[in-house]
Scaffold this motif. Structure first.
Motif, PDB file in Angstrom:
ATOM      1  N   LEU A 157      -8.357  15.286   4.855  1.00 38.52           N
ATOM      2  CA  LEU A 157      -7.223  15.435   5.784  1.00 38.52           C
ATOM      3  C   LEU A 157      -5.986  15.951   5.042  1.00 38.52           C
ATOM      4  CD1 LEU A 157      -6.008  14.102   8.762  1.00 38.52           C
ATOM      5  CD2 LEU A 157      -4.676  13.008   6.981  1.00 38.52           C
TER       6      LEU A 157
ATOM      7  N   HIS B  90       5.842  10.240   5.466  1.00 36.36           N
ATOM      8  CA  HIS B  90       4.705  10.317   6.382  1.00 36.36           C
ATOM      9  C   HIS B  90       5.171  10.443   7.834  1.00 36.36           C
ATOM     10  CE1 HIS B  90       1.765   8.508   9.179  1.00 36.36           C
ATOM     11  NE2 HIS B  90       0.910   9.261   8.497  1.00 36.36           N
TER      12      HIS B  90
ATOM     13  N   ALA C 291      -4.702  -0.645   9.327  1.00 37.66           N
ATOM     14  CA  ALA C 291      -4.169   0.545   8.648  1.00 37.66           C
ATOM     15  C   ALA C 291      -2.756   0.882   9.150  1.00 37.66           C
ATOM     16  CB  ALA C 291      -5.094   1.734   8.864  1.00 37.66           C
ATOM     17  N   LEU C 292      -2.516   0.678  10.456  1.00 36.85           N
ATOM     18  CA  LEU C 292      -1.210   1.082  11.000  1.00 36.85           C
ATOM     19  C   LEU C 292      -0.072   0.284  10.353  1.00 36.85           C
ATOM     20  CD1 LEU C 292       0.286   2.896  12.969  1.00 36.85           C
ATOM     21  CD2 LEU C 292       0.099   1.098  14.686  1.00 36.85           C
TER      22      LEU C 292
ATOM     23  N   ARG D 107       0.833  -1.210   0.000  1.00 37.32           N
ATOM     24  CA  ARG D 107       0.000   0.000   0.000  1.00 37.32           C
ATOM     25  C   ARG D 107       0.867   1.258   0.000  1.00 37.32           C
ATOM     26  NH1 ARG D 107      -4.636   2.325   0.014  1.00 37.32           N
ATOM     27  NH2 ARG D 107      -5.284   3.803   1.606  1.00 37.32           N
ATOM     28  N   TYR D 108       1.927   1.252   0.819  1.00 43.65           N
ATOM     29  CA  TYR D 108       2.811   2.429   0.871  1.00 43.65           C
ATOM     30  C   TYR D 108       4.253   1.993   0.681  1.00 43.65           C
ATOM     31  CZ  TYR D 108      -1.241   4.841   2.758  1.00 43.65           C
ATOM     32  OH  TYR D 108      -2.492   5.379   2.919  1.00 43.65           O
TER      33      TYR D 108
ATOM     34  N   GLN E  66      -9.931  10.844   3.876  1.00 44.88           N
ATOM     35  CA  GLN E  66      -8.462  10.890   3.781  1.00 44.88           C
ATOM     36  C   GLN E  66      -8.030  12.062   2.900  1.00 44.88           C
ATOM     37  OE1 GLN E  66      -8.219   6.699   2.521  1.00 44.88           O
ATOM     38  NE2 GLN E  66      -6.850   6.342   4.241  1.00 44.88           N
TER      39      GLN E  66
ATOM     40  N   MET F 201       1.342   1.654   7.281  1.00 40.31           N
ATOM     41  CA  MET F 201       2.276   2.779   7.404  1.00 40.31           C
ATOM     42  C   MET F 201       3.574   2.370   8.113  1.00 40.31           C
ATOM     43  SD  MET F 201       2.360   5.592   6.128  1.00 40.31           S
ATOM     44  CE  MET F 201       1.230   6.505   5.114  1.00 40.31           C
TER      45      MET F 201
ATOM     46  N   TYR G 213       5.113  16.816  13.538  1.00 41.74           N
ATOM     47  CA  TYR G 213       3.847  17.428  13.946  1.00 41.74           C
ATOM     48  C   TYR G 213       3.599  17.249  15.442  1.00 41.74           C
ATOM     49  CZ  TYR G 213      -0.922  18.740  14.501  1.00 41.74           C
ATOM     50  OH  TYR G 213      -2.053  19.369  14.967  1.00 41.74           O
TER      51      TYR G 213
ATOM     52  N   PHE H 221      -4.332  19.511   5.922  1.00 34.25           N
ATOM     53  CA  PHE H 221      -2.970  19.666   6.444  1.00 34.25           C
ATOM     54  C   PHE H 221      -2.114  20.505   5.504  1.00 34.25           C
ATOM     55  CE2 PHE H 221      -3.324  16.488   9.873  1.00 34.25           C
ATOM     56  CZ  PHE H 221      -2.564  17.142  10.823  1.00 34.25           C
TER      57      PHE H 221
ATOM     58  N   HIS I 216      -7.611  11.586  12.565  1.00 31.97           N
ATOM     59  CA  HIS I 216      -6.709  10.754  11.761  1.00 31.97           C
ATOM     60  C   HIS I 216      -6.113   9.615  12.586  1.00 31.97           C
ATOM     61  CE1 HIS I 216      -3.853   9.732   8.666  1.00 31.97           C
ATOM     62  NE2 HIS I 216      -2.829  10.002   9.435  1.00 31.97           N
TER      63      HIS I 216
ATOM     64  N   GLU J 145      -9.925   1.615  11.589  1.00 29.84           N
ATOM     65  CA  GLU J 145      -9.610   0.741  10.447  1.00 29.84           C
ATOM     66  C   GLU J 145      -8.473  -0.195  10.862  1.00 29.84           C
ATOM     67  OE1 GLU J 145      -8.980   2.731   6.744  1.00 29.84           O
ATOM     68  OE2 GLU J 145     -11.049   3.440   6.662  1.00 29.84           O
TER      69      GLU J 145
ATOM     70  N   PHE K 248      -5.904  15.903  13.296  1.00 27.40           N
ATOM     71  CA  PHE K 248      -4.932  14.918  13.797  1.00 27.40           C
ATOM     72  C   PHE K 248      -5.617  13.876  14.686  1.00 27.40           C
ATOM     73  CE2 PHE K 248      -1.878  13.690  17.142  1.00 27.40           C
ATOM     74  CZ  PHE K 248      -0.914  13.090  16.359  1.00 27.40           C
TER      75      PHE K 248
HETATM   76  C1  HEM Z   1       1.873  10.679  14.568  1.00 28.58           C
HETATM   77  C2  HEM Z   1       0.705  10.150  14.488  1.00 28.58           C
HETATM   78  C3  HEM Z   1       0.156   9.567  13.203  1.00 28.58           C
HETATM   79  C4  HEM Z   1      -0.288   8.302  13.030  1.00 28.58           C
HETATM   80  C5  HEM Z   1      -0.388   7.211  14.095  1.00 28.58           C
HETATM   81  C6  HEM Z   1      -0.690   8.176  11.636  1.00 28.58           C
HETATM   82  C7  HEM Z   1      -1.201   7.019  11.065  1.00 28.58           C
HETATM   83  C8  HEM Z   1      -1.490   6.853   9.726  1.00 28.58           C
HETATM   84  C9  HEM Z   1      -1.934   5.617   9.116  1.00 28.58           C
HETATM   85  C10 HEM Z   1      -2.148   4.320   9.870  1.00 28.58           C
HETATM   86  C11 HEM Z   1      -2.128   5.845   7.789  1.00 28.58           C
HETATM   87  C12 HEM Z   1      -2.594   4.845   6.734  1.00 28.58           C
HETATM   88  C13 HEM Z   1      -4.092   4.959   6.558  1.00 28.58           C
HETATM   89  C14 HEM Z   1      -4.600   4.099   5.411  1.00 28.58           C
HETATM   90  O1  HEM Z   1      -4.034   4.125   4.338  1.00 28.58           O
HETATM   91  O2  HEM Z   1      -5.636   3.441   5.611  1.00 28.58           O
HETATM   92  C15 HEM Z   1      -1.814   7.237   7.555  1.00 28.58           C
HETATM   93  C16 HEM Z   1      -1.930   7.865   6.340  1.00 28.58           C
HETATM   94  C17 HEM Z   1      -1.764   9.219   6.150  1.00 28.58           C
HETATM   95  N1  HEM Z   1      -1.330  10.140   7.084  1.00 28.58           N
HETATM   96 FE1  HEM Z   1      -0.894   9.742   9.033  1.00 28.58          FE
HETATM   97  N2  HEM Z   1      -0.495   9.363  11.005  1.00 28.58           N
HETATM   98  C18 HEM Z   1       0.023  10.255  11.916  1.00 28.58           C
HETATM   99  C19 HEM Z   1       0.350  11.584  11.672  1.00 28.58           C
HETATM  100  C20 HEM Z   1       0.084  12.259  10.493  1.00 28.58           C
HETATM  101  C21 HEM Z   1       0.256  13.682  10.299  1.00 28.58           C
HETATM  102  C22 HEM Z   1       0.743  14.680  11.341  1.00 28.58           C
HETATM  103  C23 HEM Z   1      -0.119  13.951   9.036  1.00 28.58           C
HETATM  104  C24 HEM Z   1      -0.140  15.308   8.398  1.00 28.58           C
HETATM  105  C25 HEM Z   1       0.644  15.706   7.504  1.00 28.58           C
HETATM  106  C26 HEM Z   1      -0.531  12.706   8.409  1.00 28.58           C
HETATM  107  C27 HEM Z   1      -0.973  12.575   7.107  1.00 28.58           C
HETATM  108  C28 HEM Z   1      -1.341  11.382   6.507  1.00 28.58           C
HETATM  109  C29 HEM Z   1      -1.838  11.274   5.146  1.00 28.58           C
HETATM  110  C30 HEM Z   1      -2.038  12.442   4.164  1.00 28.58           C
HETATM  111  C31 HEM Z   1      -2.073   9.916   4.915  1.00 28.58           C
HETATM  112  C32 HEM Z   1      -2.634   9.277   3.633  1.00 28.58           C
HETATM  113  C33 HEM Z   1      -4.127   9.469   3.582  1.00 28.58           C
HETATM  114  C34 HEM Z   1      -4.795   9.005   4.839  1.00 28.58           C
HETATM  115  O3  HEM Z   1      -4.724   7.828   5.158  1.00 28.58           O
HETATM  116  O4  HEM Z   1      -5.346   9.864   5.549  1.00 28.58           O
HETATM  117  N3  HEM Z   1      -0.394  11.703   9.329  1.00 28.58           N
HETATM  118  N4  HEM Z   1      -1.428   7.819   8.754  1.00 28.58           N
END
Ligand code: HEM
Length: 221
Positions: free
Chosen positions: A121, A23, A185-186, A14-15, A118, A189, A30, A125, A174, A182, A171
């Motif tokens: 978000l 990311h 999902a973790l 996926r990624y 998504q 990433m 952040y 951001f 998200h 979900e 945040f």
């Molecule tokens: C530090 C805590 C964070 C965690 C635990 C986290 C977790 C995740 C996970 C699990 C995904 C995959 C979701 C999927 O594809 O189903 C994801 C995607 C993503 N994250 Fe994060 N994230 C964090 C912080 C951030 C921050 C600060 C941003 C802002 C820039 C961000 C932006 C995104 C974007 C744009 C994606 C792709 C689209 C989406 O899944 O929303 N994330 N994140």
């Protein structure tokens, strides 16, 4: 060995590694900005700055880490912006949001690589990040603002924390979605892949494409 060959059977990539790296650069920078920013925002939260090395160091690093965060968000823009435009399916997905929240999958339309939430978000951001940078630069170098434009300083004092609060809302949603709602999902990433069941359930249109051709992972929508 290419990254795709490390995906266990029954899973799909996926990624990619660069996507995950960017990311987590955004994620960790952040979290630091949020904690130090909250410390400066309210005296009740100033203990956060002490916990992070003291007020002076937090104030100095907040600005520099802010630059790192904006660079990460811009790299994200470069990687994903073509896949983040709203499609007709996303509109249907938003209409079905009550069913999505209640896990009534049979009423939720199948979507592409990213769902409407998504995408929101991502753009949230991006735009908040850019205006946080602009207002942050004014707060960082107030003496550089020409005297006849001094009202910009007052605007920055209001705009910077207001946008930060919006991003905190994004945040929280998200992290809740990624960690609790979900399941699976973790891992996407951290290790990069998801189970086929996850891909079909949450991103069926995307899965149909990559099942035939894994190199189609990054195609629109
Ligand atoms: C530090 C805590 C964070 C965690 C635990 C986290 C977790 C995740 C996970 C699990 C995904 C995959 C979701 C999927 O594809 O189903 C994801 C995607 C993503 N994250 Fe994060 N994230 C964090 C912080 C951030 C921050 C600060 C941003 C802002 C820039 C961000 C932006 C995104 C974007 C744009 C994606 C792709 C689209 C989406 O899944 O929303 N994330 N994140």
């Amino acid at each position: 060995m290419s990254e795709d060959t490390r995906v266990p059977p029954g899973n799909v990539l996926r990624y990619s590694f660069p996507e995950r790296l960017v990311h987590w650069l955004a994620g960790f920078s952040y979290v630091y900005l949020m904690l130090t920013g909250l410390a400066f925002w309210s005296p009740w939260l100033f203990w956060l700055a002490f916990a992070l090395g003291g007020g002076t160091i937090s104030r100095e690093l907040h600005s520099w880490v802010g630059l790192i965060f904006v660079v990460a968000v811009l790299l994200m823009f470069r990687m994903w912006h073509r896949q983040m435009h709203e499609t007709a399916v996303d509109k249907e997905w938003w209409d079905a949001i009550p069913h999505y929240i209640r896990n009534e999958d049979e009423y939720v339309p199948t979507v592409g690589r990213f769902n409407g939430g998504q995408k929101l978000l991502f753009w949230g951001f991006l735009w908040c990040g850019l205006f946080l940078l602009l207002s942050g630069l004014i707060l960082w170098f107030p003496n550089w603002v020409p005297w006849n434009l001094r009202y910009l300083r007052y605007i920055a004092v209001i705009v910077h924390p207001s946008l930060a609060l919006i991003t905190i809302g994004l945040f929280i949603i998200h992290v809740y979605m990624g960690l609790a709602m979900e399941r699976g999902a973790l891992i996407s990433m951290t290790r990069g892949y998801v189970t086929i069941a996850f891909a079909k359930r949450y991103h069926g249109l995307w899965y149909n494409r990559v099942a035939d051709d894994p190199s189609a992972k990054n195609e629109t929508p």
